[in-house]
Design a protein around this motif. Sequence first.
Motif, PDB file in Angstrom:
ATOM      1  N   UNK A  34       0.845  -1.194   0.000  1.00 50.93           N
ATOM      2  CA  UNK A  34       0.000   0.000   0.000  1.00 50.93           C
ATOM      3  C   UNK A  34       0.879   1.243   0.000  1.00 50.93           C
ATOM      4  N   UNK A  35       0.270   2.350  -0.385  1.00 51.52           N
ATOM      5  CA  UNK A  35       0.906   3.659  -0.274  1.00 51.52           C
ATOM      6  C   UNK A  35       0.634   4.190   1.131  1.00 51.52           C
ATOM      7  N   UNK A  36       1.341   5.242   1.519  1.00 51.53           N
ATOM      8  CA  UNK A  36       1.112   5.868   2.812  1.00 51.53           C
ATOM      9  C   UNK A  36      -0.337   6.338   2.896  1.00 51.53           C
ATOM     10  N   UNK A  37      -1.031   5.922   3.953  1.00 53.60           N
ATOM     11  CA  UNK A  37      -2.434   6.292   4.152  1.00 53.60           C
ATOM     12  C   UNK A  37      -2.728   6.294   5.646  1.00 53.60           C
ATOM     13  N   UNK A  38      -3.928   6.726   6.013  1.00 54.08           N
ATOM     14  CA  UNK A  38      -4.281   6.841   7.432  1.00 54.08           C
ATOM     15  C   UNK A  38      -5.637   6.211   7.702  1.00 54.08           C
ATOM     16  N   UNK A  39      -5.781   5.742   8.939  1.00 61.20           N
ATOM     17  CA  UNK A  39      -7.055   5.229   9.442  1.00 61.20           C
ATOM     18  C   UNK A  39      -7.348   5.937  10.763  1.00 61.20           C
ATOM     19  N   UNK A  40      -8.611   6.274  11.025  1.00 56.19           N
ATOM     20  CA  UNK A  40      -8.969   6.740  12.361  1.00 56.19           C
ATOM     21  C   UNK A  40      -9.006   5.530  13.309  1.00 56.19           C
ATOM     22  N   UNK A  41      -9.358   5.728  14.575  1.00 56.73           N
ATOM     23  CA  UNK A  41      -9.548   4.591  15.476  1.00 56.73           C
ATOM     24  C   UNK A  41     -10.429   3.566  14.765  1.00 56.73           C
ATOM     25  N   UNK A  42     -10.022   2.293  14.840  1.00 57.78           N
ATOM     26  CA  UNK A  42     -10.703   1.255  14.061  1.00 57.78           C
ATOM     27  C   UNK A  42     -10.706  -0.078  14.789  1.00 57.78           C
ATOM     28  N   UNK A  43     -11.601  -0.942  14.341  1.00 65.67           N
ATOM     29  CA  UNK A  43     -11.594  -2.349  14.718  1.00 65.67           C
ATOM     30  C   UNK A  43     -11.278  -3.119  13.435  1.00 65.67           C
ATOM     31  N   UNK A  44     -10.286  -4.017  13.521  1.00 64.42           N
ATOM     32  CA  UNK A  44      -9.911  -4.832  12.370  1.00 64.42           C
ATOM     33  C   UNK A  44     -10.317  -6.282  12.637  1.00 64.42           C
ATOM     34  N   UNK A  45     -10.956  -6.892  11.649  1.00 59.95           N
ATOM     35  CA  UNK A  45     -11.334  -8.308  11.714  1.00 59.95           C
ATOM     36  C   UNK A  45     -10.573  -9.014  10.597  1.00 59.95           C
ATOM     37  N   UNK A  46      -9.754 -10.001  10.965  1.00 57.18           N
ATOM     38  CA  UNK A  46      -8.995 -10.730   9.949  1.00 57.18           C
ATOM     39  C   UNK A  46      -9.850 -11.884   9.418  1.00 57.18           C
ATOM     40  N   UNK A  47      -9.936 -11.987   8.113  1.00 60.53           N
ATOM     41  CA  UNK A  47     -10.724 -13.056   7.486  1.00 60.53           C
ATOM     42  C   UNK A  47      -9.841 -14.204   7.038  1.00 60.53           C
ATOM     43  N   UNK A  48      -8.553 -13.974   6.981  1.00 58.14           N
ATOM     44  CA  UNK A  48      -7.583 -15.008   6.641  1.00 58.14           C
ATOM     45  C   UNK A  48      -6.296 -14.749   7.403  1.00 58.14           C
ATOM     46  N   UNK A  49      -5.441 -15.759   7.481  1.00 61.32           N
ATOM     47  CA  UNK A  49      -4.132 -15.601   8.127  1.00 61.32           C
ATOM     48  C   UNK A  49      -3.195 -14.905   7.156  1.00 61.32           C
ATOM     49  N   UNK A  50      -2.323 -14.031   7.677  1.00 57.72           N
ATOM     50  CA  UNK A  50      -1.402 -13.313   6.803  1.00 57.72           C
ATOM     51  C   UNK A  50      -0.193 -12.802   7.575  1.00 57.72           C
ATOM     52  N   UNK A  51       0.824 -12.398   6.802  1.00 58.49           N
ATOM     53  CA  UNK A  51       2.034 -11.789   7.364  1.00 58.49           C
ATOM     54  C   UNK A  51       2.355 -10.550   6.553  1.00 58.49           C
ATOM     55  N   UNK A  52       2.571  -9.431   7.259  1.00 61.65           N
ATOM     56  CA  UNK A  52       2.826  -8.138   6.623  1.00 61.65           C
ATOM     57  C   UNK A  52       3.928  -7.405   7.360  1.00 61.65           C
ATOM     58  N   UNK A  53       4.558  -6.474   6.684  1.00 57.97           N
ATOM     59  CA  UNK A  53       5.429  -5.508   7.327  1.00 57.97           C
ATOM     60  C   UNK A  53       4.712  -4.172   7.248  1.00 57.97           C
ATOM     61  N   UNK A  54       4.482  -3.570   8.408  1.00 61.13           N
ATOM     62  CA  UNK A  54       3.835  -2.265   8.500  1.00 61.13           C
ATOM     63  C   UNK A  54       4.920  -1.236   8.784  1.00 61.13           C
ATOM     64  N   UNK A  66      -3.517 -14.494  12.625  1.00 62.65           N
ATOM     65  CA  UNK A  66      -4.326 -15.649  12.243  1.00 62.65           C
ATOM     66  C   UNK A  66      -5.718 -15.179  11.804  1.00 62.65           C
ATOM     67  N   UNK A  67      -6.422 -16.035  11.104  1.00 59.58           N
ATOM     68  CA  UNK A  67      -7.787 -15.731  10.669  1.00 59.58           C
ATOM     69  C   UNK A  67      -8.714 -15.589  11.867  1.00 59.58           C
ATOM     70  N   UNK A  68      -9.708 -14.774  11.707  1.00 62.29           N
ATOM     71  CA  UNK A  68     -10.819 -14.603  12.658  1.00 62.29           C
ATOM     72  C   UNK A  68     -10.398 -13.951  13.966  1.00 62.29           C
ATOM     73  N   UNK A  69      -9.410 -13.075  13.910  1.00 60.26           N
ATOM     74  CA  UNK A  69      -9.045 -12.281  15.077  1.00 60.26           C
ATOM     75  C   UNK A  69      -9.714 -10.914  14.970  1.00 60.26           C
ATOM     76  N   UNK A  70      -9.980 -10.328  16.117  1.00 60.57           N
ATOM     77  CA  UNK A  70     -10.549  -8.984  16.177  1.00 60.57           C
ATOM     78  C   UNK A  70      -9.571  -8.141  16.972  1.00 60.57           C
ATOM     79  N   UNK A  71      -9.133  -7.028  16.392  1.00 62.64           N
ATOM     80  CA  UNK A  71      -8.122  -6.179  17.016  1.00 62.64           C
ATOM     81  C   UNK A  71      -8.557  -4.722  17.012  1.00 62.64           C
ATOM     82  N   UNK A  72      -8.286  -4.034  18.120  1.00 63.17           N
ATOM     83  CA  UNK A  72      -8.457  -2.584  18.176  1.00 63.17           C
ATOM     84  C   UNK A  72      -7.209  -1.942  17.594  1.00 63.17           C
ATOM     85  N   UNK A  73      -7.373  -0.918  16.757  1.00 63.39           N
ATOM     86  CA  UNK A  73      -6.254  -0.171  16.196  1.00 63.39           C
ATOM     87  C   UNK A  73      -6.454   1.306  16.499  1.00 63.39           C
TER      88      UNK A  73
END
Length: 112
Positions: A34-54, A66-73
């Motif tokens: 992705x390009x540089x972007x922003x999110x306000x306070x959010x809840x993220x729900x993962x639908x699949x397992x993945x690995x990323x560098x942020x 892992x899939x099916x996790x819910x995270x506050x961001x």
Amino acid sequence: MTDPLVTDPGLYRLLFENDRVRVLEYQDHPGDATHLHAHPDSVMITLGSFRRVITAGGRDVDVALEAHQVRWLDAQQHQGRNVGDTDTHSIFVELKESTGAAAVPRIGPSAS
């Protein structure tokens, strides 16, 4: 704020929006970034397992979820890259500023 729907329209899709929340779907493939972007306070729900560098604030953070996790961001500005061997698939529920007034839910007809 740099809107991910503008910076990465091929990766983010708007699912729902009202005056309180915006719901985005994110999907990518290994090697996508992705390009540089922003999110306000959010809840993220993962639908699949993945690995990323942020990348945020000059730091790279390796994230494996892992899939099916819910995270506050907390609100943040970042960019990301899929460094795994699976697609990234997530839902973001972005919170908008509070109206300041608590609404009383109405269930069924008014009993006046």
